[in-house]
Design a protein around this motif. Structure first.
Motif, PDB file in Angstrom:
ATOM      1  N   GLU A 189      -1.245 -11.090  -0.639  1.00  0.00           N
ATOM      2  CA  GLU A 189      -0.382 -12.236  -0.933  1.00  0.00           C
ATOM      3  C   GLU A 189       1.066 -11.971  -0.518  1.00  0.00           C
ATOM      4  O   GLU A 189       1.736 -12.845   0.049  1.00  0.00           O
ATOM      5  N   LYS A 190       1.554 -10.760  -0.772  1.00  0.00           N
ATOM      6  CA  LYS A 190       2.945 -10.416  -0.472  1.00  0.00           C
ATOM      7  C   LYS A 190       3.104  -9.789   0.916  1.00  0.00           C
ATOM      8  O   LYS A 190       4.205  -9.381   1.280  1.00  0.00           O
ATOM      9  N   ASP A 191       2.019  -9.707   1.674  1.00  0.00           N
ATOM     10  CA  ASP A 191       2.064  -9.169   3.034  1.00  0.00           C
ATOM     11  C   ASP A 191       2.634  -7.752   3.053  1.00  0.00           C
ATOM     12  O   ASP A 191       3.459  -7.406   3.894  1.00  0.00           O
ATOM     13  N   LEU A 192       2.200  -6.910   2.123  1.00  0.00           N
ATOM     14  CA  LEU A 192       2.745  -5.563   2.032  1.00  0.00           C
ATOM     15  C   LEU A 192       2.196  -4.641   3.101  1.00  0.00           C
ATOM     16  O   LEU A 192       2.766  -3.572   3.347  1.00  0.00           O
ATOM     17  N   TYR A 193       1.093  -5.035   3.769  1.00  0.00           N
ATOM     18  CA  TYR A 193       0.594  -4.162   4.831  1.00  0.00           C
ATOM     19  C   TYR A 193       1.486  -4.199   6.064  1.00  0.00           C
ATOM     20  O   TYR A 193       1.243  -3.476   7.025  1.00  0.00           O
ATOM     21  N   ARG A 194       2.547  -4.997   6.023  1.00  0.00           N
ATOM     22  CA  ARG A 194       3.538  -4.933   7.103  1.00  0.00           C
ATOM     23  C   ARG A 194       4.284  -3.606   7.074  1.00  0.00           C
ATOM     24  O   ARG A 194       4.948  -3.230   8.045  1.00  0.00           O
ATOM     25  N   TYR A 195       4.189  -2.879   5.950  1.00  0.00           N
ATOM     26  CA  TYR A 195       4.836  -1.575   5.845  1.00  0.00           C
ATOM     27  C   TYR A 195       3.942  -0.434   6.335  1.00  0.00           C
ATOM     28  O   TYR A 195       4.342   0.730   6.278  1.00  0.00           O
ATOM     29  N   ALA A 196       2.738  -0.741   6.789  1.00  0.00           N
ATOM     30  CA  ALA A 196       1.820   0.315   7.214  1.00  0.00           C
ATOM     31  C   ALA A 196       2.368   1.041   8.441  1.00  0.00           C
ATOM     32  O   ALA A 196       2.921   0.430   9.359  1.00  0.00           O
ATOM     33  N   LEU A 197       2.195   2.356   8.434  1.00  0.00           N
ATOM     34  CA  LEU A 197       2.652   3.186   9.544  1.00  0.00           C
ATOM     35  C   LEU A 197       1.610   3.167  10.659  1.00  0.00           C
ATOM     36  O   LEU A 197       0.440   3.468  10.428  1.00  0.00           O
TER      37      LEU A 197
END
Length: 608
Positions: free
Chosen positions: A508-516
C-alpha cells in the motif's frame, strides 16, 4: 487397502476435473484406433447406385470412431531428489496420492541436496535422479551430459501454471535459456514472489521512542494484541544518529539507570544487513555497484559506500551507542541473549521469525524474546534509515523471482514421456492453492492445526514424533510440492497474521521502492561464457590474496587501529587493484557484461 483408503477421497474429488480435460487417472493403456466397417448388402449411407447387367452395386462410406489416447496410460518409475529428502520414509500419503493419480511409482532418494559433498559424489558417479534439485551446477551438469534440456513448449503445455508465472516477467525465460535460446531450458527455475520483501527490518522500541518524544506518523498495527506496528516514516541520517544517542543516554525505559543502548553489533554481516544496505550495498560478493569515485563496477569491499559505512559504524561503536558482543561463546547465542534482555532500542528483525508462534525455533528470535522480560514492550517496523546523501535501501529477501544458479533439473535418461509426467505432477500441485497448501503442510489435525481463524492465523506444526506412525513423516512436508516454488506470498510465511498485515502495508505504501538492486552482478547464467570463463580463471588466481587484504582492513578498522579511515581508504583501494583486482574490474566494466534486470515493476503485479 491403506493406499486405496488414503487416496480415495482425493481421487474422487478430482476425477471430474481430470476427465473434463481428457485425462483419465487410469493405468490401462488406450490407443487411438481407426475402425472401418464394410457390411455386404447393407448400406450405411447411400452415395451412388450403378445399374449394370442387372446388378446393383451400393458404395458405402466408412465410419471412423476415434478414442483419445490416455496421456497417463504408460506407467513410469520416477526417481526424485529435492531439498529435505534425506530422512524421507517411503510410502507417505502424498507420494501415494500422486502415484495413484498419475500412474507412477516415485522413488525418493535419501540424499541431502543441501550437502555439497554428497551431491558432488553423486555427480562424480554419473548417476542422477530423473528429477532433482540442482545448486550451482545447472549449466555444468548439462554440459557434462548428466541432464537433459526441457523445451519451453513442453512447460507451456504440461505445466501452464508455472509457464504463466515466468512469462509475466520480462527476461524470465533468459535465466535458464541454453546458449541464449529461450526455447530450450536447463530446467525449471526456483522462484518466489517474496524476493523483494526485506530480509531484515529495523524494529524499534516504540514505547521508548514515545518516551523520548519521537512521534511517528501512519502507524498501523500488525498484530491482534497491538504490540507490533509499522510505519512508512523513513528516518533521516541526522534523526537516526540522534535516536541512537537518545536510546543510549536518555534513559528511555525510565528506570533511572544507564543500562540501555541502541543496537547490538555482531561479527556476522547477516544481522547487520539493514545497516549495510542503508549505505547502498550488501556483503554479497555477487553484487556489483557503480562506484562514482573510480568510475568502475566493483564489489562491496571496493565501493565508496562501504567506506562511509565503516566510518559511521566505528564511530557509533566508539560512542557506545552500538555495542559489540562479548565474543566468549557462539556469536549467535550471544546475540539472542543480548537482544532478549529488553535493554536494546533497535533490533534486526528477521522476516522469517518476526512475531512467529507457529515454530518453536522462531520463538527464540528477537523481538519475540523481549516479551519474556518485558511483556508490555511495543515495537515498530520502519523503512531503512537514510544516509548522509539522503538515500537508504534495504536488502531484499532475494535478488529476483528466479534464484540464480538453482533449478529443478531432469536427468539425461528422462525421455519426453517421463518429462511430461513430471511436469503434469508439478502443475497439478501448484495450480490449485488448496492442493498446494495440502502438499506443503499436510493433513489438518494430523500434521498441523490452526492457531486461530484458518488462513488468517499461523499454523501450529505437529512435532514429528507426535505424528501417528501410519502417516510416515520423517522429512519436511514440502517434498513433492517443491519447497522452492511459491506463488502465494502469504502461504510462504505460513499465513502469519503479522506478515499478512505487514506485506499489505508494504504494498500500500510502496515501500519496496527502497529495495536495493545491484547495477550488475556475477552470474554464470547471465554473463557470456567467454567473458565469465576468463573472469573465473582470473578470480581463482587472485581472490585469495584480495580477501586477505579486505579482512585485514576490516579488522583493523573495528579494532581502532585505523585513526582515519578516509585517509587510508585510497591506499587500501590501490593495494587491492595492485593485487589483481584491476584485472577483475576490467571484466566487470566490459559492456558485454550485462546490467542487472530490475524486477521491481513486475513484482508489484504479483504481490498479493
Amino acid at each position: 487397502m491403506f493406499k486405496k483408503i488414503m487416496v480415495f477421497m482425493t481421487v474422487t474429488c478430482i476425477l471430474f476435473a481430470f476427465s473434463s480435460c481428457g485425462i483419465a487417472p487410469s493405468s490401462e493403456k488406450e490407443e487411438t484406433t481407426s475402425v472401418t466397417t464394410t457390411t455386404p448388402g447393407t448400406t450405411t449411407k447411400s452415395s451412388e447406385t450403378t445399374k449394370s447387367a442387372g446388378t446393383t452395386t451400393t458404395t458405402s462410406t466408412t465410419t471412423t470412431v476415434t478414442t483419445e489416447a490416455n496421456p497417463l496410460g504408460e506407467f513410469y518409475e520416477i526417481s526424485w531428489l529435492v531439498r529435505f529428502t534425506q530422512n524421507y520414509e517411503e510410502g507417505r500419503w502424498d507420494e501415494l496420492e500422486l502415484e495413484e493419480l498419475f500412474n507412477v511409482d516415485i522413488k525418493v532418494w535419501n540424499i541431502d541436496a543441501n550437502n555439497d559433498n554428497e551431491m558432488m559424489m553423486m555427480y562424480a558417479a554419473g548417476d542422477v535422479p530423473d528429477f532433482y534439485w540442482c545448486t550451482g551446477r545447472v549449466k555444468e551438469n548439462y554440459e557434462q551430459g548428466l541432464n537433459r534440456s526441457i523445451p519451453k513448449k513442453m512447460i507451456r503445455e504440461f505445466a501452464p501454471v508455472f509457464y504463466n508465472m515466468v512469462d509475466q516477467y520480462e527476461g524470465g525465460w533468459s535465466k535458464l535459456a541454453i546458449n541464449g535460446n529461450e526455447e530450450e531450458q536447463y530446467g525449471i527455475n526456483r522462484m518466489d514472489v517474496y524476493f523483494l520483501m526485506p530480509y531484515t527490518v529495523p524494529v524499534f522500541r516504540l514505547d521508548w521512542l514515545e518516551n523520548l518524544g519521537f512521534s511517528l506518523d501512519n502507524l498501523a498495527s500488525i498484530d491482534s494484541n497491538n504490540r507490533y506496528f509499522i510505519t512508512d516514516r523513513q528516518f533521516t541520517f541526522s534523526e537516526i544518529n540522534e535516536i541512537y544517542r537518545a536510546l543510549t543516554e536518555d534513559d528511555p525505559d525510565g528506570n533511572g539507570e544507564d543500562d540501555t543502548y541502541a543496537l547490538v553489533f555482531t561479527p556476522s554481516h547477516w544481522f547487520n544487513a539493514s545497516l549495510m544496505s542503508s549505505f547502498g550495498f550488501v556483503d554479497d560478493s555477487r553484487y556489483l555497484y557503480y562506484d562514482k569515485v573510480t568510475g568502475n563496477y566493483v564489489q562491496y569491499f571496493a565501493f565508496e559506500g562501504y567506506k562511509r559505512y565503516l566510518n559511521w559504524v566505528t564511530d557509533l561503536l566508539e560512542k557506545g551507542y552500538i555495542r559489540e558482543l562479548p565474543g566468549q561463546e557462539d556469536w549467535f547465542n550471544e546475540y539472542l541473549a543480548a537482544s532478549g534482555t529488553g535493554k536494546v532500542g533497535c533490533l534486526a528483525g528477521m522476516l522469517d521469525g518476526f512475531n512467529r508462534v507457529d515454530y518453536d525455533f522462531f520463538s527464540t528470535y528477537p523481538p519475540n524474546t523481549v516479551h519474556d522480560s518485558d511483556p508490555d514492550a511495543l515495537f515498530v517496523v520502519t523503512p531503512p534509515h537514510q544516509t548522509e546523501d539522503g538515500t537508504g535501501r534495504y536488502k531484499g529477501y532475494g535478488d529476483s523471482p528466479f534464484i540464480d544458479g538453482y533449478a529443478y533439473t531432469f536427468g539425461a535418461g528422462v525421455d519426453d514421456g517421463k518429462a511430461e509426467r513430471i511436469l503434469r505432477i508439478i502443475n497439478y500441485i501448484n495450480e490449485n492453492p488448496d492442493v498446494k497448501f495440502r502438499f506443503d503442510n499436510g493433513i489438518e489435525g494430523v500434521h498441523y492445526k490452526w492457531s486461530g481463524k484458518p488462513f488468517k492465523s499461523p499454523l501450529i506444526v505437529t512435532p514429528i514424533d507426535k505424528v501417528p506412525r501410519k502417516y510416515p513423516h520423517g522429512a519436511n512436508m514440502r517434498i513433492f510440492g517443491t519447497a522452492d516454488i511459491y506463488f502465494d506470498l502469504y502461504q510462504k510465511f505460513n499465513y502469519s497474521a503479522t506478515h499478512i498485515m505487514m506485506f499489505d502495508y508494504w504494498k500500500e505504501k510502496d515501500l519496496y521502492r527502497y529495495a536495493l538492486v545491484p547495477d550488475k552482478w556475477i552470474s554464470s547464467l547471465d554473463v557470456p561464457d567467454e567473458i565469465y570463463d576468463a573472469y573465473s580463471d582470473k578470480s581463482n588466481e587472485v581472490m585469495s590474496g584480495i580477501n586477505s587484504l579486505v579482512s585485514d582492513f576490516y579488522n583493523r578498522a573495528f579494532r581502532g587501529q585505523i585513526s582515519n579511515i578516509d585517509n587510508e581508504w585510497q591506499q587500501y583501494i590501490d593495494t587491492l587493484y595492485n593485487a589483481g583486482y584491476d584485472d577483475l574490474v576490467e571484466y566487470f566494466n566490459d559492456e558485454k557484461w550485462p546490467m542487472f534486470k530490475n524486477y521491481i515493476a513486475d513484482f508489484t503485479a504479483t504481490l498479493r
